[in-house]
Design an enzyme around this catalytic site. Structure first.
Site, mmCIF file in Angstrom:
data_model
loop_
_atom_site.group_PDB
_atom_site.id
_atom_site.type_symbol
_atom_site.label_atom_id
_atom_site.label_comp_id
_atom_site.label_asym_id
_atom_site.label_seq_id
_atom_site.Cartn_x
_atom_site.Cartn_y
_atom_site.Cartn_z
ATOM 1 C CB CYS A 11 -0.981 -0.039 1.158
ATOM 2 S SG CYS A 11 -2.382 1.096 0.903
ATOM 3 C CG HIS A 38 -4.117 -3.306 2.723
ATOM 4 N ND1 HIS A 38 -3.029 -3.141 3.550
ATOM 5 C CD2 HIS A 38 -4.492 -2.077 2.327
ATOM 6 C CE1 HIS A 38 -2.758 -1.840 3.664
ATOM 7 N NE2 HIS A 38 -3.632 -1.184 2.939
ATOM 8 C CD GLU A 93 -1.775 -6.378 4.489
ATOM 9 O OE1 GLU A 93 -1.841 -5.190 4.861
ATOM 10 O OE2 GLU A 93 -1.697 -6.701 3.277
#
Length: 306
Positions: free
Chosen positions: A144, A237, A239
């Site tokens: 990001c 993202h 994650e």
């Protein structure tokens, strides 16, 4: 992990073309094995959540990974529990002074994307660790704002403001099917996005050192690589855990901010319903592929990094 097969086996050439990790018996006998050393620069305001999210993905591999958490000594975190950073983190300046080397390094996002890079209070320190990573880390994974920062520092790629926040779960495609990062990926995969800015696509495309691996009309550039995977820039993202976007949405609502319901996230776009997770499998696969790539390509002796 690689598979050991005879080089004369017909499948060997086909798998090698597809960048599946295969090794011959001679190479297998000569291999030295050690834990991977991965550093994490955690710039997210959700310190503990981000640690857990990344470790969950890194721990899904059969490889042994030694983790070192790094923080910016020039920035005073207001979000970590008292004593947490002192107990579990080491400053990036100390890493540089000690000349510590890593197989992999992760630089997370940060809640500063609307600021000019040079106005971020830890910008100078971050640029020093980015510069240091050039010859002291085999592969750096930027996430990001961390991706925007890395591309700006290394290639002077600017970021551009979006008309409104890009927020939700979006479909993405892979441009290079057999790239080692995307082994096993479907033709289309979903990933979370949560940002107010985007990379300047024309500037990225104009630089021959950079390769756009994934992008869409909806989200713009998603993944860029350089130096054959030694630099990886991810604008979203992967994650994120199941409720991260939900927490961000409710946080912004509580602050009285104008925010749309995350796209493609709640059933029927109804925030009262439990979000549906549809990106977990590809998130695990992406991080597994990255670790496998690092494991296969990093010199056994990190002093041999160039």
């Amino acid at each position: 992990m690689p598979i050991k097969i005879p080089k004369e086996l017909p499948a060997y050439e086909a798998l090698s073309r597809e960048r599946v990790f295969v090794i011959t018996e001679d190479r297998a006998k000569a291999q030295d094995i050690r834990p991977l050393r991965v550093g994490i620069i955690n710039l997210m305001p959700t310190t503990i959540d981000t640690e857990t999210q990344l470790l969950r993905l890194l721990g899904n591999s059969p490889l042994q990974v030694d983790i070192t958490f790094l923080n910016m000594s020039s920035h005073m975190s207001k979000n970590a529990p008292p004593g947490h950073l002192e107990k579990f983190y080491i400053s990036s300046e100390e890493i540089i002074s000690m000349k510590v080397r890593f197989d992999g390094l992760i630089i997370t996002g940060a809640p500063v994307e609307t600021l000019p890079f040079e106005e971020v209070d830890y910008w100078d320190e971050l640029t020093r660790i980015v510069d240091y990573s050039e010859k002291n880390v085999f592969s750096v994974l930027h996430i990001c704002w961390g991706a925007q920062a890395g591309l700006y520092r290394r290639y002077n790629i600017p970021k551009k403001p979006l008309k409104k926040k890009l927020f939700g779960i979006f479909p993405h495609a892979v441009n290079e099917q057999y790239h080692s990062l995307f082994r096993g990926f479907d033709d289309e995969f979903l990933a979370p996005q949560s940002r107010h800015t985007e990379l300047d696509r024309d500037a990225v495309a104009a630089d021959s050192r950079l390769t756009i691996q994934s992008e869409t009309d909806q989200t713009g550039i998603f993944i860029v690589t350089a130096r054959e995977g030694r630099e990886i820039y991810v604008s979203g993202h992967l994650e994120y855990d199941p409720l991260t976007l939900d927490r961000e949405y409710r946080r912004d609502i509580s602050r009285g901010l104008q925010i749309d319901v995350p796209v493609n996230y709640y059933p029927d776009d109804d925030p009262s319903k439990k979000p549906v997770v549809r990106w977990r499998a590809h998130a695990n696969l992406f991080f597994d592929n990255w670790l496998n790539y690092v494991y296969q390509e990093t010199p056994y002796n990190l002093d041999e990094l160039i």
